[in-house]
Write a protein that holds these residues in place. Structure first.
Motif, PDB file in Angstrom:
ATOM      1  N   LEU A 164       0.840  -1.202   0.000  1.00 49.21           N
ATOM      2  CA  LEU A 164       0.000   0.000   0.000  1.00 49.21           C
ATOM      3  C   LEU A 164       0.875   1.252   0.000  1.00 49.21           C
ATOM      4  O   LEU A 164       0.591   2.220  -0.714  1.00 49.21           O
ATOM      5  N   ALA A 165       1.912   1.228   0.823  1.00 51.76           N
ATOM      6  CA  ALA A 165       2.823   2.379   0.878  1.00 51.76           C
ATOM      7  C   ALA A 165       3.514   2.586  -0.469  1.00 51.76           C
ATOM      8  O   ALA A 165       3.651   3.721  -0.936  1.00 51.76           O
ATOM      9  N   VAL A 166       3.941   1.493  -1.107  1.00 53.02           N
ATOM     10  CA  VAL A 166       4.575   1.595  -2.427  1.00 53.02           C
ATOM     11  C   VAL A 166       3.599   2.183  -3.435  1.00 53.02           C
ATOM     12  O   VAL A 166       3.957   3.050  -4.243  1.00 53.02           O
ATOM     13  N   ALA A 167       2.334   1.755  -3.380  1.00 55.22           N
ATOM     14  CA  ALA A 167       1.323   2.266  -4.304  1.00 55.22           C
ATOM     15  C   ALA A 167       1.117   3.760  -4.132  1.00 55.22           C
ATOM     16  O   ALA A 167       0.967   4.496  -5.115  1.00 55.22           O
ATOM     17  N   VAL A 168       1.113   4.214  -2.892  1.00 57.07           N
ATOM     18  CA  VAL A 168       0.921   5.648  -2.640  1.00 57.07           C
ATOM     19  C   VAL A 168       2.123   6.452  -3.127  1.00 57.07           C
ATOM     20  O   VAL A 168       1.970   7.541  -3.679  1.00 57.07           O
ATOM     21  N   LEU A 169       3.325   5.912  -2.963  1.00 53.52           N
ATOM     22  CA  LEU A 169       4.526   6.636  -3.383  1.00 53.52           C
ATOM     23  C   LEU A 169       4.630   6.761  -4.901  1.00 53.52           C
ATOM     24  O   LEU A 169       5.246   7.695  -5.396  1.00 53.52           O
ATOM     25  N   TRP A 170       4.051   5.812  -5.640  1.00 58.12           N
ATOM     26  CA  TRP A 170       4.153   5.830  -7.100  1.00 58.12           C
ATOM     27  C   TRP A 170       2.806   6.079  -7.764  1.00 58.12           C
ATOM     28  O   TRP A 170       2.484   5.470  -8.787  1.00 58.12           O
ATOM     29  N   THR A 171       2.027   7.005  -7.232  1.00 58.49           N
ATOM     30  CA  THR A 171       0.729   7.290  -7.864  1.00 58.49           C
ATOM     31  C   THR A 171       0.885   7.999  -9.206  1.00 58.49           C
ATOM     32  O   THR A 171      -0.075   8.050  -9.969  1.00 58.49           O
ATOM     33  N   SER A 172       2.057   8.520  -9.496  1.00 60.62           N
ATOM     34  CA  SER A 172       2.251   9.143 -10.806  1.00 60.62           C
ATOM     35  C   SER A 172       2.156   8.107 -11.925  1.00 60.62           C
ATOM     36  O   SER A 172       1.779   8.432 -13.043  1.00 60.62           O
ATOM     37  N   ASN A 173       2.495   6.862 -11.634  1.00 64.04           N
ATOM     38  CA  ASN A 173       2.330   5.764 -12.587  1.00 64.04           C
ATOM     39  C   ASN A 173       1.101   4.970 -12.129  1.00 64.04           C
ATOM     40  O   ASN A 173       1.201   4.079 -11.299  1.00 64.04           O
ATOM     41  N   ARG A 174      -0.056   5.307 -12.683  1.00 67.05           N
ATOM     42  CA  ARG A 174      -1.303   4.736 -12.171  1.00 67.05           C
ATOM     43  C   ARG A 174      -1.406   3.238 -12.379  1.00 67.05           C
ATOM     44  O   ARG A 174      -1.963   2.535 -11.547  1.00 67.05           O
ATOM     45  N   ALA A 175      -0.882   2.731 -13.472  1.00 71.97           N
ATOM     46  CA  ALA A 175      -0.950   1.284 -13.705  1.00 71.97           C
ATOM     47  C   ALA A 175      -0.154   0.546 -12.636  1.00 71.97           C
ATOM     48  O   ALA A 175      -0.645  -0.422 -12.033  1.00 71.97           O
ATOM     49  N   PHE A 176       1.065   0.994 -12.388  1.00 69.72           N
ATOM     50  CA  PHE A 176       1.902   0.360 -11.366  1.00 69.72           C
ATOM     51  C   PHE A 176       1.274   0.504  -9.986  1.00 69.72           C
ATOM     52  O   PHE A 176       1.234  -0.449  -9.205  1.00 69.72           O
ATOM     53  N   SER A 177       0.779   1.689  -9.685  1.00 72.28           N
ATOM     54  CA  SER A 177       0.150   1.936  -8.392  1.00 72.28           C
ATOM     55  C   SER A 177      -1.074   1.039  -8.189  1.00 72.28           C
ATOM     56  O   SER A 177      -1.255   0.455  -7.116  1.00 72.28           O
ATOM     57  N   GLY A 178      -1.891   0.910  -9.216  1.00 76.36           N
ATOM     58  CA  GLY A 178      -3.069   0.040  -9.120  1.00 76.36           C
ATOM     59  C   GLY A 178      -2.703  -1.416  -8.929  1.00 76.36           C
ATOM     60  O   GLY A 178      -3.329  -2.131  -8.142  1.00 76.36           O
ATOM     61  N   ILE A 179      -1.668  -1.866  -9.622  1.00 79.34           N
ATOM     62  CA  ILE A 179      -1.226  -3.255  -9.479  1.00 79.34           C
ATOM     63  C   ILE A 179      -0.685  -3.499  -8.071  1.00 79.34           C
ATOM     64  O   ILE A 179      -0.940  -4.543  -7.467  1.00 79.34           O
TER      65      ILE A 179
END
Length: 164
Positions: free
Chosen positions: A69-84
């Motif tokens: 979850l923390a990784v997803a929040v840090l990389w929200t600029s890349n929505r595909a990666f964040s969603g995965i």
């Protein structure tokens, strides 16, 4: 499911609820329905809900889910990666919940609690951007209804847990 009382344990409910909300956030993020603000919101709420369950003797599954979850929040600029990353974190949280209360109850609780809470969060997000598509809200409402019906089926099969 090891015993019917397991589904009444707070750790089970909190982990299943967090997992369901993470699945909602991941699905909305991957489909690019809203911007990164909604990803931050759902990940933060899911982390707050899941944290007590992960700290109450949880295994590395729950802690790994919170890390994703923390990784997803840090990389929200890349929505595909964040969603995965959100979806992968949800899988880890649901694994932890299923170890407490069983796979079926964990999935039905995640669908009911995550679907309803995700629908409420997304519904309030419509106040920020009323041009969002309504199909996402309809899908989340259907998810919540299916989850509630499956929860009712679990309770009908196993009976209500003692003490909860």
């Amino acid at each position: 499911m090891s015993e019917p009382t397991a589904i009444a344990q707070p750790a089970f409910l909190l982990l299943a609820w967090g997992a369901g909300l993470v699945f909602v956030g991941g699905g909305v993020t991957v489909r690019r329905i809203v911007g990164p603000g909604f990803t931050w919101l759902t990940a933060a709420v899911a982390a707050l809900v899941s944290l007590p369950g992960a700290l109450s003797g949880g295994s590395w599954w729950a802690r790994g889910g919170l890390l994703l979850l923390a990784v997803a929040v840090l990389w929200t600029s890349n929505r595909a990666f964040s969603g995965i990353m959100l979806l992968a974190g949800g899988v880890l949280l649901i694994v932890e919940a299923s170890q407490i209360g069983g796979v079926g109850p964990a999935i039905s609780a995640a669908a009911a609690l995550g679907g309803v809470t995700g629908e409420m969060l997304l519904g309030h997000w419509y106040l920020i951007d009323p041009r969002l598509p309504r199909s996402a809200l309809r899908f989340l409402a259907l998810t919540g209804i299916v989850g509630l019906l499956s929860d009712a089926a679990v309770l009908a099969l196993f009976g209500p847990p003692e003490g909860g």
